[in-house]
Design a protein around this motif. Sequence first.
Motif, mmCIF file in Angstrom:
data_model
loop_
_atom_site.group_PDB
_atom_site.id
_atom_site.type_symbol
_atom_site.label_atom_id
_atom_site.label_comp_id
_atom_site.label_asym_id
_atom_site.label_seq_id
_atom_site.Cartn_x
_atom_site.Cartn_y
_atom_site.Cartn_z
ATOM 1 N N CYS A 154 44.362 36.686 43.279
ATOM 2 C CA CYS A 154 45.123 36.268 42.619
ATOM 3 C C CYS A 154 45.404 37.457 41.903
ATOM 4 N N GLY A 155 46.486 37.822 41.268
ATOM 5 C CA GLY A 155 47.193 39.092 40.377
ATOM 6 C C GLY A 155 47.657 39.296 39.603
ATOM 7 N N SER A 157 48.214 36.891 36.683
ATOM 8 C CA SER A 157 48.146 35.935 36.480
ATOM 9 C C SER A 157 49.134 35.414 35.262
ATOM 10 N N GLU A 190 36.372 36.576 36.901
ATOM 11 C CA GLU A 190 37.084 35.951 36.311
ATOM 12 C C GLU A 190 36.671 34.390 37.067
ATOM 13 N N SER A 229 38.042 39.854 32.167
ATOM 14 C CA SER A 229 39.093 40.728 33.312
ATOM 15 C C SER A 229 40.579 39.485 32.179
ATOM 16 N N SER A 292 41.171 47.830 40.385
ATOM 17 C CA SER A 292 42.525 47.240 40.764
ATOM 18 C C SER A 292 42.066 46.236 41.843
ATOM 19 N N ASP A 293 43.599 45.555 41.983
ATOM 20 C CA ASP A 293 43.173 44.522 42.974
ATOM 21 C C ASP A 293 43.213 44.543 44.319
ATOM 22 N N PHE A 310 47.523 36.246 48.603
ATOM 23 C CA PHE A 310 47.137 37.219 47.215
ATOM 24 C C PHE A 310 48.170 36.081 46.217
ATOM 25 N N THR A 312 49.913 35.321 42.261
ATOM 26 C CA THR A 312 51.018 36.009 41.827
ATOM 27 C C THR A 312 51.447 34.798 40.585
ATOM 28 N N SER A 316 53.363 41.040 41.820
ATOM 29 C CA SER A 316 52.676 41.997 42.331
ATOM 30 C C SER A 316 53.057 43.024 43.318
#
Length: 406
Positions: A154-155, A157, A190, A229, A292-293, A310, A312, A316
């Motif tokens: 996840c990025g 979020s 996380e 994080s 970074s992710d 992924f 988001t 992203s």
Amino acid sequence: MTNTALPALSGYLRADGRKGIRNVVVVAYTVECAHHVSRMIVNAFPGQEVHLIGFPGCYPNDYADRMMKRLATHPNVGAALIVALGCESFNRRGLEEVVAASGRPVHTITIQQNSGTRTSVADGIEWVRWAREALDAQERVPMGLDELVVATICGGSDSTSGITANPAVGVAFDQLVAAGAACIFEETGELVGCEFHMKRRAATPELGDAIVACVNKAAHYYTVLGHGSFAPGNADGGLTTQEEKSLGAYAKSGASPISGILKPGDQPDGGGLYLLDVVPDGEVRFGFPNISDNAEIVELIACGAHITLFTTGRGSVVGSAISPVIKVCANPATYERLAEDMDVNAGRILTGAASLEQVGSEIVQLVAQVANGAQSCSEALGHQEFILTYKQFEPSGPGCFPLKAA
């Protein structure tokens, strides 16, 4: 739970018996000083499966060495061109030997011994053109879902991530695991506060204890660094605490039993659900565990992931080299703004247009389509991000791998 029948899969057979869903030529630089030459070679093949990877550091690092070997022999990789400067400490010959032993075409260009930039670029282009022609003639063969490795991250979020996209991926993971696939979730930094939830799902008591220790290590690492994080964008998106973010991230894992813990470069020992530990072992010395992710996506790929899901909420746009990234957007407003970059609108769960189970099954169907050659949005847009830096890991103990190969 909805579980629509999946289409038959196909892939490219490798000498070790694994199958890839892509047939990439990687151009791998072994020091930042060879990055430009490598990029010039890759740029000569726009829109083709020629991807740039590499390690910028001059000095050796066991983690980076292992990662480069795993990446250059990933099932999605069909051939590798190694580009070195010549005076760096990275063991380029060791990398070449591992790739050659895997049955893949491999060639090394050493710039200092090859008359410099222009000659090295020209020679690299010539070799990649030859390798690309050979791989383009290779036919796909039948592939089982139990041969597929799917990862999730996840990025960006926000407050919608934990109630739409993340649990939808959890539903998809449960379906994939039930069908025999290996699924990998992350990241221990996380998942602080969720360690005892995961312990209850561990395949063995020893694994449960290892999961708790793994998350405790992450909590200590972040405590020493003085931050966790949790980014300003998370707060702007409505998340209030690290624990709240962790619960959302945890939802990506679904409800299947946890089969083992992996460290970057470890390969799943059969199908099942695996936790990836990305926090370095030992003293706190490498800074933020994942800058970074994409650094984490690279580690998931090094564990054999064919595809990364992924999630988001804020949005992203990144993809990755080697393995496709499928974007699952949590927030309907974000999806409306960034629809070109998103593959799945999980925000429909929030508006009542779709159920959690429906979106989860949609993700599984999309995984099968991408595995069979359909491009994800990030692939179609040309995203091939890649980051690899210094870290240090110790071998995992036996309690982390309760499943043993026959």
